[in-house]
Design a protein around this motif. Structure first.
Motif, PDB file in Angstrom:
ATOM      1  N   ILE A 119       0.845  -1.206   0.000  1.00 25.28           N
ATOM      2  CA  ILE A 119       0.000   0.000   0.000  1.00 25.28           C
ATOM      3  C   ILE A 119       0.877   1.252   0.000  1.00 25.28           C
ATOM      4  CG2 ILE A 119      -1.623   1.372   1.401  1.00 25.28           C
ATOM      5  CD1 ILE A 119      -2.867  -1.367   2.268  1.00 25.28           C
ATOM      6  N   SER A 120       1.919   1.243   0.823  1.00 24.52           N
ATOM      7  CA  SER A 120       2.842   2.375   0.913  1.00 24.52           C
ATOM      8  C   SER A 120       3.522   2.623  -0.433  1.00 24.52           C
ATOM      9  CB  SER A 120       3.886   2.098   1.994  1.00 24.52           C
ATOM     10  OG  SER A 120       4.861   3.108   1.995  1.00 24.52           O
ATOM     11  N   GLN A 121       3.909   1.544  -1.089  1.00 27.36           N
ATOM     12  CA  GLN A 121       4.570   1.651  -2.387  1.00 27.36           C
ATOM     13  C   GLN A 121       3.611   2.231  -3.435  1.00 27.36           C
ATOM     14  OE1 GLN A 121       6.324  -2.047  -3.628  1.00 27.36           O
ATOM     15  NE2 GLN A 121       7.471  -1.105  -5.287  1.00 27.36           N
ATOM     16  N   ALA A 122       2.337   1.819  -3.375  1.00 24.40           N
ATOM     17  CA  ALA A 122       1.358   2.246  -4.376  1.00 24.40           C
ATOM     18  C   ALA A 122       0.860   3.672  -4.149  1.00 24.40           C
ATOM     19  CB  ALA A 122       0.176   1.277  -4.384  1.00 24.40           C
ATOM     20  N   PHE A 123       0.665   4.062  -2.880  1.00 21.36           N
ATOM     21  CA  PHE A 123       0.012   5.349  -2.597  1.00 21.36           C
ATOM     22  C   PHE A 123       0.939   6.397  -1.992  1.00 21.36           C
ATOM     23  CE2 PHE A 123      -3.382   2.198  -2.717  1.00 21.36           C
ATOM     24  CZ  PHE A 123      -4.227   2.779  -3.645  1.00 21.36           C
ATOM     25  N   GLY A 124       2.180   6.013  -1.716  1.00 21.50           N
ATOM     26  CA  GLY A 124       3.151   6.991  -1.249  1.00 21.50           C
ATOM     27  C   GLY A 124       3.216   7.125   0.259  1.00 21.50           C
ATOM     28  N   PRO A 125       4.218   7.843   0.757  1.00 17.77           N
ATOM     29  CA  PRO A 125       4.463   7.946   2.197  1.00 17.77           C
ATOM     30  C   PRO A 125       3.386   8.726   2.958  1.00 17.77           C
ATOM     31  CG  PRO A 125       5.972   9.370   0.973  1.00 17.77           C
ATOM     32  CD  PRO A 125       5.234   8.558  -0.044  1.00 17.77           C
ATOM     33  N   THR A 126       2.552   9.489   2.249  1.00 21.48           N
ATOM     34  CA  THR A 126       1.525  10.289   2.953  1.00 21.48           C
ATOM     35  C   THR A 126       0.463   9.416   3.622  1.00 21.48           C
ATOM     36  OG1 THR A 126       0.223  10.527   0.937  1.00 21.48           O
ATOM     37  CG2 THR A 126       1.788  12.295   1.426  1.00 21.48           C
ATOM     38  N   VAL A 127       0.366   8.130   3.238  1.00 17.75           N
ATOM     39  CA  VAL A 127      -0.651   7.264   3.853  1.00 17.75           C
ATOM     40  C   VAL A 127      -0.091   6.487   5.045  1.00 17.75           C
ATOM     41  CG1 VAL A 127      -1.984   7.061   1.716  1.00 17.75           C
ATOM     42  CG2 VAL A 127      -0.291   5.298   2.269  1.00 17.75           C
ATOM     43  N   ILE A 128       1.169   6.789   5.414  1.00 23.47           N
ATOM     44  CA  ILE A 128       1.791   6.122   6.565  1.00 23.47           C
ATOM     45  C   ILE A 128       2.045   7.160   7.659  1.00 23.47           C
ATOM     46  CG2 ILE A 128       3.756   4.713   7.367  1.00 23.47           C
ATOM     47  CD1 ILE A 128       2.022   3.300   5.228  1.00 23.47           C
ATOM     48  N   ASN A 129       1.579   6.847   8.874  1.00 19.27           N
ATOM     49  CA  ASN A 129       1.817   7.724  10.026  1.00 19.27           C
ATOM     50  C   ASN A 129       3.293   7.679  10.428  1.00 19.27           C
ATOM     51  OD1 ASN A 129      -0.899   8.643  10.621  1.00 19.27           O
ATOM     52  ND2 ASN A 129      -1.340   6.544  11.252  1.00 19.27           N
ATOM     53  N   LEU A 130       3.711   8.631  11.261  1.00 28.05           N
ATOM     54  CA  LEU A 130       5.104   8.693  11.717  1.00 28.05           C
ATOM     55  C   LEU A 130       5.524   7.430  12.469  1.00 28.05           C
ATOM     56  CD1 LEU A 130       5.338  12.435  12.859  1.00 28.05           C
ATOM     57  CD2 LEU A 130       6.322  11.393  10.801  1.00 28.05           C
ATOM     58  N   ASP A 131       4.555   6.773  13.137  1.00 32.94           N
ATOM     59  CA  ASP A 131       4.887   5.556  13.893  1.00 32.94           C
ATOM     60  C   ASP A 131       4.875   4.293  13.020  1.00 32.94           C
ATOM     61  OD1 ASP A 131       2.191   5.173  13.457  1.00 32.94           O
ATOM     62  OD2 ASP A 131       1.641   5.008  15.579  1.00 32.94           O
ATOM     63  N   GLY A 132       4.700   4.493  11.693  1.00 34.88           N
ATOM     64  CA  GLY A 132       4.750   3.346  10.779  1.00 34.88           C
ATOM     65  C   GLY A 132       3.418   2.657  10.533  1.00 34.88           C
ATOM     66  N   THR A 133       2.351   3.140  11.202  1.00 30.36           N
ATOM     67  CA  THR A 133       1.027   2.546  10.999  1.00 30.36           C
ATOM     68  C   THR A 133       0.342   3.199   9.801  1.00 30.36           C
ATOM     69  OG1 THR A 133       0.023   4.129  12.531  1.00 30.36           O
ATOM     70  CG2 THR A 133       0.720   1.997  13.468  1.00 30.36           C
TER      71      THR A 133
END
Length: 198
Positions: free
Chosen positions: A50-64
């Protein structure tokens, strides 16, 4: 022999409330939403995809996973929603099948799979029958706006992203009208279980 009952409905129609009635009647519940959250925990392959497809904006600072950020992207664009579903599907399907097999192994006469997108993901063939939780459209919209703190336009987008509720009702083996209150819910679930016990 265990009867596998798929439980679905529209967003905010009260599937979890109905599932709780089945649980209280002794039926093991396999909740696809709970499993969907488990497969996107930090370190899981679905989250990396998901992170690879939608970019880092969909991941919180804690990695969730930042569900709100991801929701804003996918519910505004049907192609992005389809992309997310393609990423999730194999991980989700495998985990749900495993959970259903574990629940069946308990020897329960009825196992309920609470699958919000059961028809959309063509999962109905995995079940012996399907129960659809229904609600009048105006009530569904009000409940979704209140539950998720959404503006009307956002709530309508999320409802439109699913198969129309009327179509789900037409395809169902059982329909549970969730506008009849707690007593009505309990009576309808009891009637389904009595029918399945025959």
């Amino acid at each position: 022999m265990t009867y596998l009952l798929g439980l679905t409905g529209g967003i905010a129609t009260g599937k979890s409330t109905v599932a709780a009635v089945f649980r209280a009647a002794g039926c093991p519940i396999v909740d696809a939403d709970v499993i969907a959250r488990q497969i996107v925990q930090p370190g899981q392959p679905a989250l990396a995809a998901i992170s690879q497809a939608f970019g880092p904006t969909v991941i919180n600072l804690d990695g969730t996973l930042d569900r709100k950020a991801l929701g804003a992207i996918v519910f505004a664009d049907p192609t992005k929603l389809a992309q997310l579903n393609r990423i999730d599907k194999p991980y989700l399907r495998q985990a749900i099948n495993q959970a259903l097999a574990t629940a069946k192994a308990t020897g329960a006469s009825v196992v309920v799979g609470e699958i919000p997108l059961l028809y959309e993901t063509h999962y109905e063939s995995s079940f012996d029958g399907v129960a659809v939780v229904s609600l009048p459209a105006d009530l569904q919209l009000k409940r979704l706006m209140a539950r998720d703190g959404l503006a009307e336009v956002e709530a309508k987008q999320r409802i439109a992203a699913q198969m129309p509720l009327a179509e789900k009702v037409a395809r169902a083996d059982f329909v549970i009208d969730n506008s009849l209150g707690a007593a009505g819910r309990e009576q309808q679930v009891a009637a389904i279980l009595a029918q399945l016990a025959r």
